[in-house]
Design a protein around this motif. Structure first.
Motif, PDB file in Angstrom:
ATOM      1  N   VAL A 220     -22.376  49.802  22.065  1.00  0.00           N
ATOM      2  CA  VAL A 220     -21.237  49.926  22.956  1.00  0.00           C
ATOM      3  C   VAL A 220     -21.464  51.178  23.800  1.00  0.00           C
ATOM      4  N   VAL A 221     -21.392  51.016  25.122  1.00  0.00           N
ATOM      5  CA  VAL A 221     -21.684  52.106  26.042  1.00  0.00           C
ATOM      6  C   VAL A 221     -20.442  52.371  26.891  1.00  0.00           C
ATOM      7  N   ASP A 222     -20.038  53.632  26.944  1.00  0.00           N
ATOM      8  CA  ASP A 222     -18.886  54.011  27.769  1.00  0.00           C
ATOM      9  C   ASP A 222     -19.152  53.634  29.232  1.00  0.00           C
ATOM     10  N   GLY A 223     -18.173  52.964  29.821  1.00  0.00           N
ATOM     11  CA  GLY A 223     -18.312  52.534  31.209  1.00  0.00           C
ATOM     12  C   GLY A 223     -18.869  51.133  31.343  1.00  0.00           C
ATOM     13  N   VAL A 224     -19.395  50.574  30.244  1.00  0.00           N
ATOM     14  CA  VAL A 224     -19.932  49.209  30.286  1.00  0.00           C
ATOM     15  C   VAL A 224     -19.037  48.298  29.439  1.00  0.00           C
ATOM     16  N   HIS A 225     -18.959  48.574  28.148  1.00  0.00           N
ATOM     17  CA  HIS A 225     -18.139  47.744  27.250  1.00  0.00           C
ATOM     18  C   HIS A 225     -16.765  48.354  27.008  1.00  0.00           C
ATOM     19  N   VAL A 226     -16.677  49.655  27.107  1.00  0.00           N
ATOM     20  CA  VAL A 226     -15.435  50.390  26.840  1.00  0.00           C
ATOM     21  C   VAL A 226     -15.321  51.493  27.882  1.00  0.00           C
ATOM     22  N   ARG A 227     -14.135  52.071  27.974  1.00  0.00           N
ATOM     23  CA  ARG A 227     -13.919  53.162  28.932  1.00  0.00           C
ATOM     24  C   ARG A 227     -13.104  54.260  28.278  1.00  0.00           C
ATOM     25  N   ARG A 228     -13.634  55.484  28.340  1.00  0.00           N
ATOM     26  CA  ARG A 228     -12.907  56.593  27.728  1.00  0.00           C
ATOM     27  C   ARG A 228     -11.551  56.797  28.403  1.00  0.00           C
ATOM     28  N   ALA A 229     -11.397  56.317  29.626  1.00  0.00           N
ATOM     29  CA  ALA A 229     -10.110  56.441  30.315  1.00  0.00           C
ATOM     30  C   ALA A 229      -9.030  55.613  29.623  1.00  0.00           C
ATOM     31  N   THR A 230      -9.412  54.489  29.017  1.00  0.00           N
ATOM     32  CA  THR A 230      -8.415  53.598  28.408  1.00  0.00           C
ATOM     33  C   THR A 230      -8.582  53.468  26.898  1.00  0.00           C
ATOM     34  N   HIS A 231      -9.757  53.771  26.366  1.00  0.00           N
ATOM     35  CA  HIS A 231     -10.009  53.652  24.931  1.00  0.00           C
ATOM     36  C   HIS A 231     -10.029  55.043  24.292  1.00  0.00           C
ATOM     37  N   SER A 232      -9.352  55.183  23.156  1.00  0.00           N
ATOM     38  CA  SER A 232      -9.491  56.412  22.373  1.00  0.00           C
ATOM     39  C   SER A 232     -10.875  56.413  21.703  1.00  0.00           C
ATOM     40  N   PHE A 233     -11.265  57.582  21.185  1.00  0.00           N
ATOM     41  CA  PHE A 233     -12.522  57.630  20.430  1.00  0.00           C
ATOM     42  C   PHE A 233     -12.473  56.648  19.261  1.00  0.00           C
ATOM     43  N   GLY A 234     -11.300  56.565  18.621  1.00  0.00           N
ATOM     44  CA  GLY A 234     -11.161  55.627  17.512  1.00  0.00           C
ATOM     45  C   GLY A 234     -11.312  54.184  17.965  1.00  0.00           C
ATOM     46  N   ASP A 235     -10.726  53.847  19.127  1.00  0.00           N
ATOM     47  CA  ASP A 235     -10.878  52.484  19.663  1.00  0.00           C
ATOM     48  C   ASP A 235     -12.351  52.146  19.893  1.00  0.00           C
ATOM     49  N   ILE A 236     -13.079  53.085  20.484  1.00  0.00           N
ATOM     50  CA  ILE A 236     -14.489  52.839  20.819  1.00  0.00           C
ATOM     51  C   ILE A 236     -15.303  52.616  19.549  1.00  0.00           C
ATOM     52  N   ALA A 237     -15.077  53.462  18.567  1.00  0.00           N
ATOM     53  CA  ALA A 237     -15.834  53.333  17.317  1.00  0.00           C
ATOM     54  C   ALA A 237     -15.454  52.055  16.581  1.00  0.00           C
ATOM     55  N   HIS A 238     -14.143  51.774  16.531  1.00  0.00           N
ATOM     56  CA  HIS A 238     -13.674  50.533  15.896  1.00  0.00           C
ATOM     57  C   HIS A 238     -14.353  49.325  16.550  1.00  0.00           C
ATOM     58  N   THR A 239     -14.355  49.308  17.890  1.00  0.00           N
ATOM     59  CA  THR A 239     -14.943  48.182  18.610  1.00  0.00           C
ATOM     60  C   THR A 239     -16.418  48.023  18.273  1.00  0.00           C
ATOM     61  N   ALA A 240     -17.133  49.141  18.231  1.00  0.00           N
ATOM     62  CA  ALA A 240     -18.581  49.064  17.982  1.00  0.00           C
ATOM     63  C   ALA A 240     -18.859  48.458  16.605  1.00  0.00           C
ATOM     64  N   LEU A 241     -18.100  48.876  15.599  1.00  0.00           N
ATOM     65  CA  LEU A 241     -18.319  48.297  14.264  1.00  0.00           C
ATOM     66  C   LEU A 241     -17.800  46.864  14.207  1.00  0.00           C
TER      67      LEU A 241
END
Lengths: 316, 316
Positions: free
Chosen positions: A43-64
């Motif tokens: 999962v890459v910021d700006g491609v699959h997720v966005r730090r503007a809308t996803h929390s760090f927890g959201d990004i990590a949750h999504t990746a797993l």
């Protein structure tokens, strides 16, 4: 630049399969001789997720979660995951703690462990996850390539929630008068992999399975082509998540097409023999048959297949 | 920003180990109940490699090689790897072909397979590799934490070549009059994992093992602390790769310190019982003993431990 699918084809053409491997490149996960399944998704910021809308927890949750979904699509249970973090300068230790807290919660909910990985500097926040799973006793992992003519195509739950949630994230005005808007956004930010459903389908005799990561039509197309069959998907039969029709209406897009091509649902699409009993939470969405390999989207008996079947994460 | 080691400590403190896992975070690779070993290491352009000096093939080779080295450090044989590619816009299909050609060569040389992975857009070239290995029959994976007092510390080959090669890459004028300069650069660009050595050491009864990825002193310190022991390293005993002394001299740095802290050698450091026979290609570099956990660098009986033991890939 070449598209993702073309690159994967070139990579697969080159790959040699040596000892100990039953199934290499080309499924949700690879399979070793003893049934162990392996997958890696990043999962890459700006491609699959966005730090503007996803929390760090959201990004990590999504990746797993997307990796758990790959294991689910094989009908296996997850055992262990490895996490590779690429961290920009501004990411603090507390942010990393937040990422691991949410990944540990998800791991715990599935009885599996985060057993290692790597931490590196990187100009862009990147989370690479590799996962190892094992099928339950006596069951072989279910491939996407082994569907049979006449099999029924089923999905494990409602579609379109993630795509509608992304639309609301991008244009919050769409949420006006839609009570489910928050739930749609949450589904987008926190995908829920269908691990128990995958095991259940494998044990019930599913002949082929794939997770709906890039859109039902695109993933059905992958299953159909891998199985050398045609897949007919009935757009009028799709189970729509609550609020999807209203959100699509507010945005002026076709709700069924949104649900069929939107991606990131992480429901499972399974082919099951016509003789198998249908569990109540499964919805029949189509059928596999002999014919030109690939998917057709049908509406009232007409072929309405759109040019764009779903999402690629690297543009063509 | 927190340093790499501090982040890994925080992550390890949080990790729960559930069913099916024998050894989680904290070694070169994790170990499942059946002895399967798992590792993930990523290579990021500008951090571990540089497109200005590394070809696409060099970068891909390095990414797979460092993972093979993790399997080697467990005394196991590699079976399968998954590759996650983060590709900037300017990377072409031919570049990806070049990456896979060199990874396939390396996989073939080790009888293992590339079985899957992921391709994504990314602003920075990133190669994440996850690897699965298995020990030979009757052998358990060798941890870094199980060294014993009195064990002899050995390395599998000469040190310092990669660090000296990197110095030549950064300042080509250093190469003048050093016939081995090209070989040093090649060692830096194309690390060679010591898989056969690792299996041999495991079968010969090594009590602890680690690969020398971040510098002999730092990796010896890790082994020593994980084993709860002191490690004495004799700087005068280090096997120096040809050309390292001359390159260090040209750059005005201490050759033994360069070899002891330079990193990226990907030789193995093993602890072996004093009773075990020494193979001729192994060099004794020190000893484990009871004492304050950690490494000491010795020269003519004096403690000359430098403040900086090796490389971290995310600065403190």
């Amino acid at each position: 630049m070449d598209g993702e699918l073309e690159l994967i084809r070139r990579i697969a053409d080159r790959a040699g399969v040596r000892g100990g491997v039953a199934t290499g490149i080309g499924d949700d996960a690879a399979v070793l001789d003893d049934g162990t399944v392996l997958a890696l998704d990043m999962v890459v910021d700006g491609v699959h997720v966005r730090r503007a809308t996803h929390s760090f927890g959201d990004i990590a949750h999504t990746a797993l979660a997307v990796n758990l979904s790959d294991v689910a699509a094989m009908g296996a249970l997850p055992v262990a995951a490895l996490i590779g973090l690429g961290l920009p300068e501004d990411v603090r230790g507390d942010d990393v703690d937040a990422m691991y807290a949410d990944m540990e919660d998800l791991a715990d909910a599935h009885g599996m462990s985060i057993v290692g990985g790597d931490v590196s500097a990187s100009p862009v926040l990147t989370v690479s996850v590799a996962i190892v799973g094992r099928p339950t006793a006596g069951i072989r992992p279910v491939l996407r390539s082994t569907g049979r003519p006449g099999d029924t195509l089923v999905v494990t739950g409602p579609l379109g929630a993630s795509a509608a949630g992304l639309m609301v994230l991008r244009d919050p005005a769409l949420a006006a008068g839609i009570p489910e808007a928050d739930a749609l956004v949450k589904t987008h930010l926190r995908p829920r992999p269908r691990v128990a459903d995958g095991v259940h389908l494998a044990e019930a005799g599913a002949t082929a399975m794939i997770d709906i990561s890039d859109g039902l039509l695109l993933d059905a197309d992958r299953m159909a082509r891998a199985s050398g069959l045609a897949a007919d998907i009935d757009l009028e039969a799709l189970p729509m998540a609550p609020g999807v029709v209203a959100t699509a209406g507010a945005a002026g897009v076709d709700p069924a097409l949104l649900a069929a091509t939107g991606g990131e649902d992480y429901q499972l699409l399974a082919a099951i023999p016509p003789s198998a009993g249908l569990e109540p939470h499964l919805t029949v969405v189509g059928q596999l048959r002999d014919g030109d390999p690939g998917v057709r989207a049908m509406r009232s008996g007409r072929d309405v297949t759109p040019a764009r079947l779903g999402w690629e994460h690297r543009g063509a």
